[in-house]
Design a protein around this motif. Structure first.
Motif, mmCIF file in Angstrom:
data_model
loop_
_atom_site.group_PDB
_atom_site.id
_atom_site.type_symbol
_atom_site.label_atom_id
_atom_site.label_comp_id
_atom_site.label_asym_id
_atom_site.label_seq_id
_atom_site.Cartn_x
_atom_site.Cartn_y
_atom_site.Cartn_z
ATOM 1 N N VAL A 67 0.826 -1.208 0.000
ATOM 2 C CA VAL A 67 0.000 0.000 0.000
ATOM 3 C C VAL A 67 0.862 1.259 0.000
ATOM 4 O O VAL A 67 0.583 2.218 -0.721
ATOM 5 C CB VAL A 67 -0.956 0.004 1.219
ATOM 6 C CG1 VAL A 67 -1.616 1.369 1.393
ATOM 7 C CG2 VAL A 67 -2.006 -1.089 1.067
ATOM 8 N N GLY A 68 1.906 1.283 0.797
ATOM 9 C CA GLY A 68 2.652 2.521 1.011
ATOM 10 C C GLY A 68 3.904 2.714 0.199
ATOM 11 O O GLY A 68 4.541 3.770 0.280
ATOM 12 N N ALA B 108 -9.236 -5.745 2.995
ATOM 13 C CA ALA B 108 -10.204 -5.789 1.897
ATOM 14 C C ALA B 108 -9.647 -6.714 0.821
ATOM 15 O O ALA B 108 -8.462 -6.629 0.465
ATOM 16 C CB ALA B 108 -10.422 -4.395 1.317
ATOM 17 N N TYR B 109 -10.510 -7.585 0.330
ATOM 18 C CA TYR B 109 -10.152 -8.508 -0.751
ATOM 19 C C TYR B 109 -11.122 -8.282 -1.907
ATOM 20 O O TYR B 109 -12.326 -8.154 -1.697
ATOM 21 C CB TYR B 109 -10.300 -9.965 -0.302
ATOM 22 C CG TYR B 109 -9.310 -10.385 0.753
ATOM 23 C CD1 TYR B 109 -8.096 -10.967 0.393
ATOM 24 C CD2 TYR B 109 -9.600 -10.210 2.100
ATOM 25 C CE1 TYR B 109 -7.186 -11.372 1.372
ATOM 26 C CE2 TYR B 109 -8.695 -10.596 3.072
ATOM 27 C CZ TYR B 109 -7.494 -11.185 2.702
ATOM 28 O OH TYR B 109 -6.601 -11.574 3.671
ATOM 29 N N ALA C 167 -6.620 -6.199 -1.442
ATOM 30 C CA ALA C 167 -6.749 -4.919 -2.132
ATOM 31 C C ALA C 167 -6.300 -3.746 -1.271
ATOM 32 O O ALA C 167 -5.951 -2.693 -1.787
ATOM 33 C CB ALA C 167 -8.199 -4.705 -2.561
ATOM 34 N N GLY C 168 -6.312 -3.916 0.053
ATOM 35 C CA GLY C 168 -5.934 -2.846 0.957
ATOM 36 C C GLY C 168 -6.194 -3.272 2.386
ATOM 37 O O GLY C 168 -6.660 -4.393 2.634
ATOM 38 N N ILE D 228 -3.786 -0.967 -2.228
ATOM 39 C CA ILE D 228 -2.713 -1.295 -3.157
ATOM 40 C C ILE D 228 -3.005 -0.523 -4.446
ATOM 41 O O ILE D 228 -4.164 -0.435 -4.866
ATOM 42 C CB ILE D 228 -2.661 -2.822 -3.374
ATOM 43 C CG1 ILE D 228 -2.242 -3.503 -2.047
ATOM 44 C CG2 ILE D 228 -1.732 -3.195 -4.518
ATOM 45 C CD1 ILE D 228 -2.369 -5.014 -2.045
ATOM 46 N N PRO D 229 -1.994 0.063 -5.095
ATOM 47 C CA PRO D 229 -2.252 0.940 -6.242
ATOM 48 C C PRO D 229 -3.204 0.382 -7.299
ATOM 49 O O PRO D 229 -4.058 1.110 -7.805
ATOM 50 C CB PRO D 229 -0.850 1.190 -6.820
ATOM 51 C CG PRO D 229 0.038 1.115 -5.623
ATOM 52 C CD PRO D 229 -0.562 0.025 -4.757
ATOM 53 N N ALA D 230 -3.121 -0.888 -7.625
ATOM 54 C CA ALA D 230 -3.979 -1.462 -8.669
ATOM 55 C C ALA D 230 -5.459 -1.436 -8.303
ATOM 56 O O ALA D 230 -6.317 -1.574 -9.174
ATOM 57 C CB ALA D 230 -3.546 -2.898 -8.965
#
Length: 189
Positions: A49-50, A80-81, A87-88, A108-110
């Motif tokens: 994420v970072g 989160a999935y 996903a984050g 996550i950027p995507a």
């Protein structure tokens, strides 16, 4: 070493009634608590994420220090999935005075720009408000707070305000420019 001026904003909710939940995103998005504290999984989420927004404060932690952070009573990680893929995450840390800090939050950027962030923040804030239900030795939550800064994504502040967080402090400081370690440096935006 060069430096940049960074503004940090602190925001809070002082009642569960302050929370204004976002709509749930379409598709197969689930939020699950990582009930087994894992420094390896936590570090994965943190760097994924970072990495592109210069999260560096935990990179120097040893495995033992990271384990101590995630095993602290009243600390929770909610992930989160989307379709089974992380996903984050949001990391909550209960404090002795009845406050719960949203220590880390992001995607996550995507997975950014897919309406997952508002839902994850809403869910995380709701779990901060009911954290004492899962940790009976922690005081009832009286306040949920977080900080964001000018290095965060362009939609971060708007998301916090839309969820009912209110600004209570602003600080500006010069910080050294760093390149955050990432699992794949070439994947940085």
């Amino acid at each position: 070493m060069s430096s940049s001026t960074v503004t940090t904003w602190s925001l809070e909710q002082t009642s569960p009634a302050d929370l204004r939940p976002a709509a749930e995103p379409e598709g197969d998005v689930r939020i699950v608590r990582a009930e087994v504290p894992s420094p390896e999984f936590s570090r994965f989420l943190y760097t994924a994420v970072g990495g592109d927004i210069q999260w560096t404060d935990r990179l120097a932690l040893t495995h033992t220090q990271w384990r101590e952070a995630v095993e602290q009573p009243g600390t929770e990680t909610w992930v989160a999935y989307e379709k089974g893929t992380p996903a984050g995450f949001v990391e909550l840390v209960a404090q002795d005075d009845g406050a719960v800090e949203v220590m880390y939050f992001g995607l996550i950027p995507a997975f950014r720009g897919r309406r997952i962030g508002g839902h994850l923040l809403s869910y995380g804030a709701a779990r901060a408000w009911d954290l004492a239900d899962r940790w009976p030795d922690r005081p009832e939550t009286k306040r949920v707070w977080l900080h964001t800064c000018s290095k965060d994504g362009p939609h971060a502040m708007d998301n916090y305000l839309r969820r009912g967080f209110r600004l209570f402090d602003t600080k500006t400081a010069d910080e050294p420019d760093v390149t955050a370690e990432s699992l794949w440096p070439e994947a940085r935006a």
